[in-house]
Design a protein around this motif. Structure first.
Motif, PDB file in Angstrom:
ATOM      1  N   UNK A 109      13.908 -18.682 -10.008  1.00 35.50           N
ATOM      2  CA  UNK A 109      12.635 -19.085 -10.624  1.00 35.50           C
ATOM      3  C   UNK A 109      11.615 -19.455  -9.544  1.00 35.50           C
ATOM      4  N   UNK A 110      10.349 -19.233  -9.884  1.00 33.51           N
ATOM      5  CA  UNK A 110       9.274 -19.565  -8.939  1.00 33.51           C
ATOM      6  C   UNK A 110       8.083 -18.640  -9.127  1.00 33.51           C
ATOM      7  N   UNK A 111       7.034 -18.909  -8.349  1.00 36.28           N
ATOM      8  CA  UNK A 111       5.834 -18.070  -8.403  1.00 36.28           C
ATOM      9  C   UNK A 111       5.862 -17.121  -7.225  1.00 36.28           C
ATOM     10  N   UNK A 112       5.685 -15.859  -7.498  1.00 34.34           N
ATOM     11  CA  UNK A 112       5.764 -14.837  -6.454  1.00 34.34           C
ATOM     12  C   UNK A 112       4.605 -13.858  -6.601  1.00 34.34           C
ATOM     13  N   UNK A 113       4.480 -12.990  -5.630  1.00 37.37           N
ATOM     14  CA  UNK A 113       3.439 -11.967  -5.664  1.00 37.37           C
ATOM     15  C   UNK A 113       4.050 -10.632  -5.271  1.00 37.37           C
ATOM     16  N   UNK A 114       3.742  -9.654  -6.082  1.00 38.18           N
ATOM     17  CA  UNK A 114       4.166  -8.292  -5.692  1.00 38.18           C
ATOM     18  C   UNK A 114       3.168  -7.836  -4.624  1.00 38.18           C
ATOM     19  N   UNK A 115       3.617  -7.564  -3.418  1.00 35.61           N
ATOM     20  CA  UNK A 115       2.681  -7.195  -2.348  1.00 35.61           C
ATOM     21  C   UNK A 115       2.020  -5.836  -2.619  1.00 35.61           C
ATOM     22  N   UNK A 116       0.898  -5.554  -1.932  1.00 33.09           N
ATOM     23  CA  UNK A 116       0.247  -4.244  -2.119  1.00 33.09           C
ATOM     24  C   UNK A 116       1.235  -3.119  -1.840  1.00 33.09           C
ATOM     25  N   UNK A 117       1.178  -2.106  -2.673  1.00 34.32           N
ATOM     26  CA  UNK A 117       2.115  -0.972  -2.551  1.00 34.32           C
ATOM     27  C   UNK A 117       1.311   0.233  -2.080  1.00 34.32           C
ATOM     28  N   UNK A 118       1.805   0.879  -1.066  1.00 29.42           N
ATOM     29  CA  UNK A 118       1.093   2.015  -0.472  1.00 29.42           C
ATOM     30  C   UNK A 118       1.551   3.316  -1.121  1.00 29.42           C
ATOM     31  N   UNK A 119       0.538   4.150  -1.496  1.00 28.62           N
ATOM     32  CA  UNK A 119       0.826   5.479  -2.058  1.00 28.62           C
ATOM     33  C   UNK A 119       0.190   6.502  -1.122  1.00 28.62           C
ATOM     34  N   UNK A 120       0.938   7.458  -0.666  1.00 27.85           N
ATOM     35  CA  UNK A 120       0.439   8.486   0.259  1.00 27.85           C
ATOM     36  C   UNK A 120       0.355   9.823  -0.455  1.00 27.85           C
ATOM     37  N   UNK A 121      -0.711  10.549  -0.191  1.00 28.87           N
ATOM     38  CA  UNK A 121      -0.863  11.878  -0.778  1.00 28.87           C
ATOM     39  C   UNK A 121      -1.631  12.745   0.194  1.00 28.87           C
ATOM     40  N   UNK A 122      -1.069  13.821   0.618  1.00 32.64           N
ATOM     41  CA  UNK A 122      -1.699  14.799   1.511  1.00 32.64           C
ATOM     42  C   UNK A 122      -2.350  14.125   2.726  1.00 32.64           C
ATOM     43  N   UNK A 124      -3.469  11.152   3.227  1.00 30.66           N
ATOM     44  CA  UNK A 124      -4.273   9.941   3.023  1.00 30.66           C
ATOM     45  C   UNK A 124      -3.434   8.935   2.223  1.00 30.66           C
ATOM     46  N   UNK A 125      -3.809   7.687   2.275  1.00 31.96           N
ATOM     47  CA  UNK A 125      -3.046   6.666   1.557  1.00 31.96           C
ATOM     48  C   UNK A 125      -3.972   5.694   0.848  1.00 31.96           C
ATOM     49  N   UNK A 126      -3.466   5.138  -0.236  1.00 30.66           N
ATOM     50  CA  UNK A 126      -4.178   4.105  -0.980  1.00 30.66           C
ATOM     51  C   UNK A 126      -3.188   2.966  -1.213  1.00 30.66           C
ATOM     52  N   UNK A 127      -3.685   1.767  -1.410  1.00 32.26           N
ATOM     53  CA  UNK A 127      -2.805   0.643  -1.712  1.00 32.26           C
ATOM     54  C   UNK A 127      -3.237  -0.017  -3.016  1.00 32.26           C
ATOM     55  N   UNK A 128      -2.224  -0.525  -3.709  1.00 33.02           N
ATOM     56  CA  UNK A 128      -2.524  -1.237  -4.957  1.00 33.02           C
ATOM     57  C   UNK A 128      -2.895  -2.674  -4.625  1.00 33.02           C
ATOM     58  N   UNK A 129      -3.399  -3.351  -5.584  1.00 38.04           N
ATOM     59  CA  UNK A 129      -3.712  -4.762  -5.378  1.00 38.04           C
ATOM     60  C   UNK A 129      -2.447  -5.604  -5.588  1.00 38.04           C
ATOM     61  N   UNK A 130      -2.390  -6.720  -4.891  1.00 38.06           N
ATOM     62  CA  UNK A 130      -1.239  -7.617  -5.067  1.00 38.06           C
ATOM     63  C   UNK A 130      -1.257  -8.192  -6.491  1.00 38.06           C
ATOM     64  N   UNK A 131      -0.058  -8.327  -7.077  1.00 37.23           N
ATOM     65  CA  UNK A 131       0.021  -8.830  -8.456  1.00 37.23           C
ATOM     66  C   UNK A 131       0.837 -10.130  -8.449  1.00 37.23           C
TER      67      UNK A 131
END
Lengths: 628, 251
Positions: A109-122, A124-131
């Motif tokens: 139990x506790x408060x956590x954050x899903x870190x930004x996740x990197x997606x790569x395509x051809x 280039x890469x994009x990252x999601x926002x932390x949740x």
């Protein structure tokens, strides 16, 4: 009406299709730098060992790779479960989207954050926002060293939120009992429906003061709804024995393995594979094993000592609720004849402490050690009946009844000792003067396990029996001694005789087989005999030749010819004459000539030189061998 | 003739030596001393002397029988039964040994289940006697077959001899296998509790009487799993039983 040319229609459709395909395959190149990513969590608050679904949507590209960031796996874990692709065409514009599905599983139990996740395509890469998200405490799931998760049970009231993956429960009627008492219990193991788990051990009781036997029987499997969740439940019925007085806290635990589904690795050399879908994960995907140790809530038991007050003398430690029945057979006998006393103790309780009611000490009865048989009832090991059979012998004809027998036990419900007493059994014993007076009961020695301190000591008969009358007298001579008592089959003389017999039988068998084979082919045997006789004749001829004794030589020649022709012609050898030879052999056969000379020589004598004898010998051998 | 005399004499002397070595006698004065102690009802002294004689000279049916009588009179039922059983292995049909064994068992309530007809047949002879009968049948068969090579014996007679010897050998083998279980049996020399598990304090399955014959199986620590003549099974301390056939040769 103008008619369409079908060939033109098919051609037009083909052109449209080709254009559509070109447009479709040219789409990634057109939208290469335009893709965007978005991540959503199905629930930002969930309990321990419950999960939330993390969806990452990639728009504007047909191929992308996801990089799951490292997390503290003791707190939570992100497990990729699958991906799906979608292509849309709206008003002639194509768009594509890829959705990655992950499970976020919480362990602490506790408060956590899903870190930004990197997606790569051809390239280039994009990252999601932390949740940010929270794992609530209600699940109570913790991590215990070496990756073993301990899953405590629901709250004491049993009102769980239903968020636990697995837990145990011990259902028991009472938490206060007496030393030696056996308490029936129900052990239940709960596994959340849908979870795949395997048991590595049966539930065991952890703690002092109480003992639960190993659960070897197959549990009953049912389903129960607990809280808001459905569980598969394994149920064992067993007993708990109290062994020490005091206050003890115990709990149940078992070893199990959870099987957690794993995302399959893509094996396609072209990047995107049509088999990278959730469906194929379910069909072909593997499982990760996670050892868990579900436990029950801790329970405190109070084990009370048996009261000393009013404890009967014959009390042996039996606790429960019992009945006593006594029967004897036969009830008419002569002195010295054994009667069988059958004492049945039935009911519920600790039957291992139930001993046979003690037969009252008496000069009129000789008693033997009773034999016990326990028959388990339908309610488990603590119910049933224990039957004691005891041989008793009346010593006197004045005996008129078997005395009353008493059995004492402690009733935990009433909290007091109870003594069950049988009625005296009338018997008819007649005196028999010729029977020797029976001796007292046989001894029980001191190597028996000591009874518990709380019970009266078991009756210990005397250490030896009294002398026995009527024994045959001693031997006055000891006789020959042997160093060891051995079976006959290990003694060398016996073994030697047996070996000789076996060898002889083997030789006889071989001889018999040889004879049977010869009997099956009489011609072969006759040929062999004839050949041997021929060799003997040649030997005799050679001897006569060496001695240059022409009379003997011719006689041997004549006999040899007669014997062999007799064997060949199947007639008596001595009856063969030169006339027979002339009639049955060709005139050029030299046997006729030699036989005629030998026949004449038998009456008139003959004198042959060495060369002639050698010539005759060669001729006889040659002709006879040809005939044979 | 003279040249055969010396080897013959040597053979006879060697055989005599071997026989005398195999069946040595007992110190008669000590034996009589033990008998005297028994007559004076000093059974413990008699037991001590008989045990000493066995230890020094080996086993004989007479020694074991007298020792068993002493144990019986001293009230040691288990040891008495054990020594009667040992004496029976050396002298299977001795009526005194059989009678006293039966008397001791009956006096101590060691009643066996009723024997079946087959068991009665099996116990017509001891194991060694059954082995001897089987061996004799084999010798007869061999001699008969060897004679048939030289003598004119009718095939019917040879067939009869073959069948009879084969039946006897088969019966002897079966009986030997059955009786071998008894041969390897033990006697309970101290009355003990039969335990369900091989450790002290385990639940008991009842008591096993001194003098009971048991067959022993697997061992665990100081415990051995036994089954008695009535079919009762359980663990018992090893020191409570002794094998009928002693494993250690005397002398």
């Amino acid at each position: 009406m103008k008619r369409h040319n079908p060939k033109i229609t098919i051609l037009g459709a083909g052109v449209v299709a080709v254009l559509a395909l070109i447009a479709l395959f040219s789409l990634p190149a057109a939208s290469r730098a335009e893709f965007s990513v978005n991540a959503t969590l199905s629930s930002t608050t969930f309990s321990v060992d419950d999960g939330a679904q993390l969806s990452i949507t990639v728009n504007g590209t047909r191929s992308a790779d996801l990089e799951i960031p490292e997390t503290d796996t003791s707190s939570f874990e992100i497990i990729q479960r699958g991906r799906s692709s979608q292509i849309n065409m709206i008003n002639g514009n194509f768009s594509s989207a890829i959705t990655f599905t992950c499970i976020v599983r919480g362990y602490k139990s506790g408060k956590y954050t899903i870190p930004p996740i990197t997606i790569k395509s051809d390239g280039t890469s994009r990252t999601t926002e932390a949740i940010p998200f929270e794992i609530t405490d209600s699940g109570q799931m913790g991590q215990s060293g070496s990756g073993t998760a301990v899953l405590p049970s629901p709250s004491a009231s049993g009102a769980s939120a239903g968020g636990d993956a697995a837990f145990l429960r011990l259902n028991i009627d009472k938490t206060s009992s007496y030393v030696g008492e056996i308490i029936p219990v129900e052990v239940k193991a709960y596994f959340k429906k849908g979870l795949r788990a395997s048991l590595n051990s049966a539930p065991t009781l952890v703690g002092d003061g109480l003992v639960m036997p190993q659960l070897n029987e197959k549990p009953v499997q049912t389903e129960e709804i607990f809280g808001n969740s459905r569980y598969s439940v394994l149920t064992w019925q067993t007993d708990i024995s109290n062994i020490k007085e005091g206050k003890y806290t115990v709990h149940l635990e078992l070893d199990a393995t959870l099987l957690i589904p794993e995302r399959r690795m893509s094996t396609s050399i072209f990047g995107q594979s049509p088999f990278d879908d959730d469906f194929f994960d379910n069909v072909f995907g593997g499982y990760k094993e996670k050892p868990i140790k579900p436990v029950s809530e801790e329970m405190t038991f109070t084990i009370l000592p048996l009261p000393d007050e009013n404890r009967p003398a014959g009390f042996t430690g039996a606790i429960g609720n019992f009945n006593l029945q006594v029967a004897a057979t036969p009830i008419q006998a002569e002195t010295g004849e054994p009667l069988t006393l059958t004492m049945t103790v039935s009911g519920t309780g600790n039957f291992d402490r139930v001993e046979a009611p003690a037969f009252p000490e008496s000069d009129q009865w000789k008693t033997y050690t009773p034999a016990a048989t326990f028959t388990k009832g339908t309610g488990g090991d603590h119910t049933g009946n224990k039957v004691f059979e005891q041989a008793i012998v009346a010593k006197s004809g004045s005996v008129s009844e078997i005395p009353a027998l008493a059995f004492s036990y402690f009733d935990p419900q009433k909290g007091k000792y109870i003594t069950r007493e049988s009625s005296p059994i009338p018997v008819s014993i007649t005196a028999k003067t010729s029977v020797p007076v029976p001796t007292p009961a046989p001894p029980v020695r001191g190597n028996e396990a000591a009874p518990a301190a709380t019970v009266a000591p078991k009756q210990q008969p005397e250490s030896t029996s009294a002398p026995i009358g009527g024994l045959a007298p001693l031997r006055l001579e000891s006789g020959n001694t042997t160093s060891a008592i051995t079976p006959l089959y290990t003694r060398p003389p016996f073994l030697a005789v047996m070996a000789i017999c076996v060898l002889a039988l083997l030789m006889l068998t071989v001889l018999k087989i040889y004879r049977l084979r010869e009997d099956a082919h009489p011609e072969d045997r006759r040929r062999r005999q004839l050949g041997k006789a021929l060799q003997d004749s040649y030997q005799s001829m050679d001897q006569a030749l060496a001695q240059e004794n022409s009379s003997v030589f011719l006689a041997v020649c004549r006999t040899a010819i007669q014997q062999h022709l007799g064997a060949i012609w199947h007639c008596q050898a001595s009856a063969i004459t030169s006339a027979d030879l002339t009639a049955r052999l060709s005139s050029s056969n030299r046997l006729v000539e030699i036989f005629t000379i030998a026949e004449k020589a038998a009456y008139s004598g003959a004198l042959l030189d060495r060369e002639t004898m050698q010539d005759y010998a060669r001729a006889v051998k040659k002709e006879l061998e040809e005939l044979v | 003739m003279k040249r055969y005399l010396l080897p013959l004499l040597l053979s006879v002397m060697t055989a005599s030596f071997l026989i005398s070595a195999a069946f040595a006698g007992v110190d008669n004065s000590r034996f009589q001393e033990a008998n005297g102690a028994y007559s004076r009802n000093d059974f413990e002294s008699a037991i001590a002397i008989y045990e000493e004689l066995i230890s020094n000279n080996g086993y004989s049916a007479g020694l074991l029988y007298n020792l068993a009588n002493s144990y019986a009179q001293a009230g040691h039922t288990g040891k008495a039964v054990l020594n009667y059983e040992r004496a029976l292995q050396l002298d299977p049909n001795d009526p005194d040994i059989l009678g006293n064994l039966q008397l001791v068992r009956a006096a101590n309530g060691i009643f066996n289940p009723e024997a079946t007809t087959l068991e009665h047949l099996l116990h017509l002879f001891s194991m060694n006697q059954w082995i001897g009968i089987g061996g004799l049948a084999l010798v007869l068969l061999t001699v008969g077959l060897l004679l048939s090579l030289q003598l004119k014996i009718s095939p019917r007679a040879m067939m009869g001899l073959g069948i009879a010897c084969s039946v006897v050998m088969l019966a002897s083998t079966i009986a030997t296998l059955e009786l071998h279980v008894e041969w390897t049996g033990s006697v309970v020399v101290h009355e003990s509790r039969l335990l369900i598990s091989p450790f002290e304090g385990a639940a008991t399955a009842g008591n096993i009487q001194e003098g009971r014959m048991v067959s022993s199986g697997k061992e665990h620590g100081t415990y051995v799993f036994v089954e008695d003549e009535t079919g009762r099974k359980g663990w018992i301390v090893q020191s409570a039983i002794e094998p009928v056939i002693p494993s250690d040769p005397r002398r």
